[in-house]
Write an enzyme that holds these catalytic residues in place. Structure first.
Site, PDB file in Angstrom:
ATOM      1  N   LYS A  36      18.100   6.814 -36.990  1.00 43.80           N
ATOM      2  CA  LYS A  36      19.224   6.099 -36.389  1.00 43.80           C
ATOM      3  C   LYS A  36      19.998   5.408 -37.385  1.00 43.80           C
ATOM      4  CE  LYS A  36      16.614   1.582 -35.634  1.00 43.80           C
ATOM      5  NZ  LYS A  36      18.011   0.896 -36.464  1.00 43.80           N
ATOM      6  N   THR A  37      19.513   4.910 -38.448  1.00 44.28           N
ATOM      7  CA  THR A  37      20.387   4.297 -39.441  1.00 44.28           C
ATOM      8  C   THR A  37      21.648   5.309 -40.170  1.00 44.28           C
ATOM      9  OG1 THR A  37      18.803   2.798 -39.761  1.00 44.28           O
ATOM     10  CG2 THR A  37      20.680   2.987 -41.629  1.00 44.28           C
ATOM     11  N   ASP A 220      23.889  -1.649 -33.531  1.00 44.93           N
ATOM     12  CA  ASP A 220      22.446  -1.034 -33.762  1.00 44.93           C
ATOM     13  C   ASP A 220      21.498  -2.063 -33.089  1.00 44.93           C
ATOM     14  OD1 ASP A 220      20.408   0.188 -35.081  1.00 44.93           O
ATOM     15  OD2 ASP A 220      20.474  -0.672 -37.099  1.00 44.93           O
ATOM     16  N   GLU A 221      20.218  -1.441 -32.993  1.00 45.18           N
ATOM     17  CA  GLU A 221      19.169  -2.238 -32.036  1.00 45.18           C
ATOM     18  C   GLU A 221      19.780  -2.890 -30.830  1.00 45.18           C
ATOM     19  OE1 GLU A 221      16.474  -1.877 -33.426  1.00 45.18           O
ATOM     20  OE2 GLU A 221      16.225  -1.640 -35.433  1.00 45.18           O
ATOM     21  N   GLN A 251      11.022   0.037 -27.705  1.00 42.96           N
ATOM     22  CA  GLN A 251      10.931  -0.947 -28.799  1.00 42.96           C
ATOM     23  C   GLN A 251      11.520  -2.100 -28.576  1.00 42.96           C
ATOM     24  OE1 GLN A 251      10.508   0.829 -33.066  1.00 42.96           O
ATOM     25  NE2 GLN A 251      11.681   2.431 -32.096  1.00 42.96           N
ATOM     26  N   ARG A 606       4.429   2.487 -36.681  1.00 36.83           N
ATOM     27  CA  ARG A 606       4.510   2.065 -37.996  1.00 36.83           C
ATOM     28  C   ARG A 606       3.684   2.996 -39.053  1.00 36.83           C
ATOM     29  NH1 ARG A 606       8.886   0.746 -37.318  1.00 36.83           N
ATOM     30  NH2 ARG A 606       8.085   1.623 -35.346  1.00 36.83           N
TER      31      ARG A 606
END
Length: 718
Positions: A36-37, A220-221, A251, A606
């Protein structure tokens, strides 16, 4: 210069679709490890390179300063542009910049200071003391939480409903705290956003200016935004601008901080979103790990829906270990980590996760005994250390002597004979004169004497510091603040003062680096602002972030919340028992269990190559043995993905303590609904004690949590 084609090289089909979407609001559902970044940064670069927007015509919001810096670094590598002055940063950082530019319209002094969490708590305590409020009945930390939650909902004190005497008093404290902050010219983190929102809402000219400027807004997020952050974005976007929101509803794990997963649904409705792109290809984990995560999260309702996949192959099965007790669980984890390390896996690439901090003690003890270096992620950070906060307080007084919070921190540190009674008298005088503590001190002693004692000496010291700081560099100002104040001399006389002095020296180094790197401009602070104020703002904002300490290679210990955004070769998730993970509070909180499941989803994703899940039949918590059963999350993973490392026919004694029956022998399952003759209906939370004196804990809702002797409880299944 990279061409448009070069910028887009390497993107998969869905990433390419997201990056090159037309100028319309869009929601990018970006699964864990889906890049995504890269998508967000490439979208910005593509918009600039294709001439759709100038670097100054877009606004990008990240959730940490680190993410903002990384984004700017990547952009510089992709395009030959000067990122200086671009509006890329956190909500707090961007609002700080907006308020600096329009401080008069916002009702703030140009040199207003930012209160970090500790400073805000100190300010609230002062307000409560002045109001003679009982801090046992109204714990200051709870009051701070109340004030911040009100602000995050966009509510001032007069807008908050008071249902009884208690809520009325909280509202009064909030109102008095706001008045004190206005008087002193300071703002806490929540205030930055609220005041920025209020400014945009009431001032059509300023709002119109920024709506015309920022045609493209990227976030973002997005799943972590709270109500006020979403309203702030809506104001900036207006009717014409496009909002490019990147997030993952699976998330969303920060409800306790005010994050509102419902913002995603509101965004789709409010902006008539037609473009929803799902990034489901994962570049982090093997498919056994992803399939386990998918299976767990599939039990949640009202998801926007996606399914992670990878082309990296199945990989190793997910390992499950059932321990007799928490001591054995910890020992197994330590033994396994030692083996992995001998096989060549770096300790820093192994993470040990747990649901709550209380679980770490026994794990730390086992690691210490095994001489395995470890680091608790999110420990005390540089700008939070006491000696650093003292030095920064002196610098804040040099910048603005009316900063009462800074003054109270150092007025008698190092000790200069100003006792509690003298301080009370000074506060009373300030209240009577409706002025700052500094002004009250000046009114009392005049100019003050350099080197003098008591209040006279303090006034003289600060005036001398202000005079000496004129025209010198930031680093010299830090040196001045740490020496003239007597801080270094004080710590030289302490038994363990050497480390503190090294930290003060490091603050000078930080100031040099800040100056040389032009750090303020890279973080979008107005150039007119003096460098010291920029540095102080930077320190306050950085103190509010959670970052790992830098040091030697070490195993990473952390809560699952702290692990968000990180990845490791191997991940251990310990304490997977009902009541621990999912947490017992989730049984009766609205949406609590779904939030816990999202938390488990984050924990599982993770891991890149190896994932260990462990639980114990009995565990020592709060000085008592507690008996649990395996978490429902383990049952939600298909057996085909698991490798069970052991099986238990019967529980083993916990040291010399006899244990409760095996989980299959419990009369009630944890999470089961039961009825009690006196307390009514409730939910079984856990078991404690031993086989001869077994205690069952039941949450009876309004009646609260009850611990009942199993022998006499007479509970009925519902």
């Amino acid at each position: 210069m990279q061409t448009e084609q070069n910028i887009l090289t390497g993107l998969n089909d869905k990433q390419l679709e997201a990056v090159t979407l037309p100028n319309q609001s869009a929601l990018i559902l970006a699964g864990a490890g889906s890049g995504k970044t890269r998508v967000l940064t490439t979208r910005i670069a593509w918009l600039i390179q294709t001439g759709q927007v100038s670097p100054m015509g877009l606004l990008a919001v990240t959730f940490t300063n680190k993410a903002a810096k990384e984004m700017l670094t990547r952009l510089t590598a992709m395009l030959p542009i000067n990122t200086r002055g671009m509006w890329v940063g956190t909500f707090h950082g961007l609002c700080n910049r907006l308020l600096r530019a329009h401080h008069r319209e916002a009702g703030l002094p140009s040199t207003f200071q930012i209160l970090d969490t500790a400073d805000q708590l100190s300010a609230i305590k002062r307000v409560m003391k002045a109001m003679n409020v009982d801090d046992e009945k109204y714990p200051p930390k709870q009051v701070m939480g109340y004030i911040n939650s009100c602000k995050e909902e966009g509510l001032r004190a007069h807008q908050v409903e008071a249902y009884d005497a208690h809520s009325q008093k909280l509202r009064e404290i909030y109102e008095a705290y706001d008045a004190q902050c206005n008087r002193e010219g300071v703002a806490d983190f929540a205030e930055l956003l609220l005041r920025s929102y209020e400014l945009l809402e009431r001032d059509a000219r300023i709002r119109g200016h920024y709506q015309s400027r920022f045609r493209y807004i990227l976030v973002d997020e997005f799943q972590d935004t709270n109500r006020l952050q979403y309203l702030w974005l809506k104001l900036l976007a207006g009717q014409e601008n496009s909002l490019f929101a990147v997030g993952d509803d699976d998330q969303s794990i920060y409800a306790f901080r005010g994050a509102r997963v419902g913002n995603m649904a509101d965004f789709q409705r409010d902006f008539a979103v037609q473009n929803i792109v799902k990034l489901e290809e994962n570049y982090r984990s093997h498919s056994n790990i992803l399939d386990a995560a998918n299976a767990i999260i599939a039990h949640n309702k009202d998801r926007l829906g996606k399914n992670l996949w990878t082309s990296a192959g199945k990989g190793e099965p997910v390992r499950v270990y059932e321990a007799y007790n928490d001591t054995e669980e910890a020992q197994y984890i330590v033994d396994e980590i030692s083996m992995l390390h001998r096989e060549g896996i770096e300790l820093g690439d192994i993470a040990l996760l747990y649901r709550s901090n209380a679980q770490s003690r026994i794990l730390e003890h086992a690691l210490f005994t095994a001489n395995l270096p470890y680091r608790v992620y999110g420990g005390l950070r540089f700008f939070e250390r006491a000696e650093i906060k003292h030095a920064l307080a002196y610098m804040r007084l040099i910048a603005n002597a009316n900063d009462d919070t800074a003054l109270l921190r150092v007025i008698n540190f190092p000790a200069r004979g100003i006792g509690a009674r003298s301080l009370e008298q000074l506060q009373e005088a300030a209240q009577q004169q409706s002025c700052s503590l500094w002004q009250a001190a000046v009114n009392k002693v005049g100019e003050g004497k350099v080197g003098g004692k008591g209040l006279d000496g303090f006034v003289g010291l600060i005036r001398h510091m202000v005079d000496q700081a004129y025209g010198i560099s930031l680093a010299e100002t830090v040196e001045l603040a740490t020496t003239l104040s007597g801080l270094k001399a004080h710590y030289q006389n302490e038994k363990e003062g050497e480390d503190r002095i090294e930290n003060l020296d490091e603050l000078v180094t930080a100031a040099v680096a800040f100056t040389n790197q032009d750090f303020g401009n890279h973080h979008n602070v107005d150039e007119e602002l003096d460098l010291m104020t920029q540095f102080l703002n930077h320190a306050s904002l950085e103190a509010g972030e959670h970052q790992a300490e830098v040091g030697r290679e070490a195993l990473q210990l952390m809560t699952v919340h702290a692990a968000k955004g990180l990845e490791f070769h191997t991940v251990f998730i310990s304490g997977l028992e009902e009541g621990l993970f999912p947490h017992e509070q989730a049984a009766y909180e609205h949406g609590g269990l779904e939030e816990e499941r999202r938390l488990m989803y984050v924990a599982v994703t993770r891991a890149r190559q190896r994932l260990y899940l462990s639980y114990a039949q009995s565990r020592m918590l709060h000085g008592q043995v507690r008996y649990g059963i395996a978490s429902r999350f383990l049952d939600e993973i298909p057996d085909s993905l698991l490798k069970r490392l052991n099986s238990r026919a019967a529980p083993k004694p916990y040291s010399s303590v006899s244990v409760a029956p095996a989980s299959s022998g419990y009369p009630f399952k944890i999470g089961q609904s039961v009825r009690h003759a006196k307390f009514g209906e409730g939910v079984v939370v856990s078991y404690e004690g031993n086989a001869d004196n077994l205690v069952i804990k039941v949450n009876f809702g309004r009646e609260g949590m009850k611990s009942l002797a199993m022998e006499y409880a007479k509970l009925e299944k519902i």
